[in-house]
Design a protein around this motif. Structure first.
Motif, PDB file in Angstrom:
ATOM      1  N   TYR A 223       0.884  -1.339   0.173  1.00 33.60           N
ATOM      2  CA  TYR A 223      -0.260  -0.010   0.093  1.00 33.60           C
ATOM      3  C   TYR A 223       0.741   1.365   0.150  1.00 33.60           C
ATOM      4  N   TYR A 313      -4.528   4.789   0.172  1.00 40.10           N
ATOM      5  CA  TYR A 313      -3.354   3.635   0.285  1.00 40.10           C
ATOM      6  C   TYR A 313      -2.719   3.995   1.348  1.00 40.10           C
ATOM      7  N   MET A 316      -4.354   2.625   4.632  1.00 37.90           N
ATOM      8  CA  MET A 316      -4.351   1.332   4.447  1.00 37.90           C
ATOM      9  C   MET A 316      -3.017   0.752   4.839  1.00 37.90           C
TER      10      MET A 316
END
Length: 345
Positions: A223, A313, A316
């Motif tokens: 990520y 991202y 994440m």
């Protein structure tokens, strides 16, 4: 030739009036002792009886920036409590894989500059660049086999194959405005994020951590790698050349279909779509076209949207670290996420 990594102090004041570094430099300071050993390993493994090999390899390695991938491997190993030395050799291995891909990328992309320096293909030609890239790939596999772990060999060899697949996928999307956001994310997940994920996962493997920790660190790296590439895509259209390390708008001039273009084309009216087709598919570019592209991106907020995707991202990646206890390495790895996103501002 040694690898240059800046460990300079940053600008923010701490409670004693000292000047701690930005988030990336905090991590660089934490791994400085290990990274000095990685630097030595890299220089040792570049030695060859063919003088052009260390000369050309040293040129690209010295212009490669912060050495983020090997730094992440070191930090992941330390996060997992590793106290040995295997991560040194494997961090050098990861850097050789990355450097080999840069040499090949610059040939494929016909790039002239990397971080403000002439690329190896410009200085020595395409043939030498490709062959030295092959040499570095070979060195990386020597390092893997010398480590002796089938698990490590599997992770890094699979990542190498995925990176190559990503490069081929990128060829299929080049100058192709039918590329969707999902298509593009698949390309960068392979081309960029796979090596980030492999590096951080290997850190858990050498520490002997359970599969759950391996996968969590692989997720973190993956990520982070996607976020890193998305920010690079945005910077190509909005950074100054000193920050970017290449000419602003190179992606546009090369007809690269990156996320800002994908989103702009998806939002475009008929006239705007015709502009993008002329510039990116037909490669018929005129004076002022880059400025028009920037205007359309601002009009449709595609640069901000790209940064928003990167932030998603990044979140994440942060969540993937949540299974690890709080401490200086976890905080530093979280800080790298912030550093990555903040490059866009």
């Amino acid at each position: 030739m040694g690898v240059v990594v800046s460990l300079e102090e940053g600008r923010d004041k701490d409670s004693q009036g000292a000047a701690p570094a930005n988030a990336l430099e905090v991590l660089l300071r934490l791994v400085a002792e290990d990274f000095a050993k990685v630097d030595t390993e890299i220089r040792t493994r570049m030695v060859s009886d063919v003088p052009l090999i260390p000369e050309l390899a040293g040129h690209i390695i010295a212009s490669g920036g912060k050495r983020l991938r090997p730094v992440l491997l070191i930090a992941a190993a330390r996060l997992c409590g590793y106290q040995g030395e295997r991560h040194i050799r494997l961090a050098a291995c990861v850097e050789f894989i990355h450097t080999a891909t840069l040499l090949h990328d610059d040939v494929v992309d016909e790039s002239a500059l990397r971080r403000g320096r002439a690329t190896a293909n410009i200085v020595w030609g395409n043939q030498a660049s490709v062959l030295v890239g092959d040499f570095l790939f070979s060195r990386s596999f020597q390092l893997m086999t010398q480590d002796g772990s089938i698990a490590v060999l599997g992770i890094l060899s699979e990542a190498s194959a995925i990176i190559a697949e990503g490069e081929v996928m990128q060829l299929t999307t080049a100058n192709n405005l039918a590329t969707t956001e999902d298509d593009y994310l698949q390309v960068i997940a392979a081309k960029t994020a796979a090596l980030f994920a492999a590096a951080t996962r290997v850190g858990a493997v050498v520490a002997g951590r359970p599969a759950e920790d391996e996968l969590a660190l692989a997720d973190y790296g993956r990520y982070l790698g996607i976020a890193f590439q998305l920010i690079d895509d945005a910077l190509d259209y909005q950074a100054d050349e000193e920050t970017l390390g290449k000419t602003v708008g190179d992606d546009f001039r090369e007809g690269k279909i990156t996320l800002p273009v994908v989103l702009a084309f998806a939002a475009a009216d008929e006239a705007e779509q015709a502009f993008w087709r002329r510039c990116m598919e037909a490669r018929d570019q005129k004076d002022g076209d880059l400025e028009t592209a920037l205007r359309l991106m601002r009009q449709h907020d595609t640069l901000d949207a790209t940064v928003d995707r990167a932030r998603h991202y990044g979140n994440m990646a942060r969540a993937a670290l949540s299974r690890f206890p709080d401490g200086e390495y976890r905080r530093a790895l979280e800080g790298v996420i912030d550093f990555c996103i903040e490059r866009a501002y």
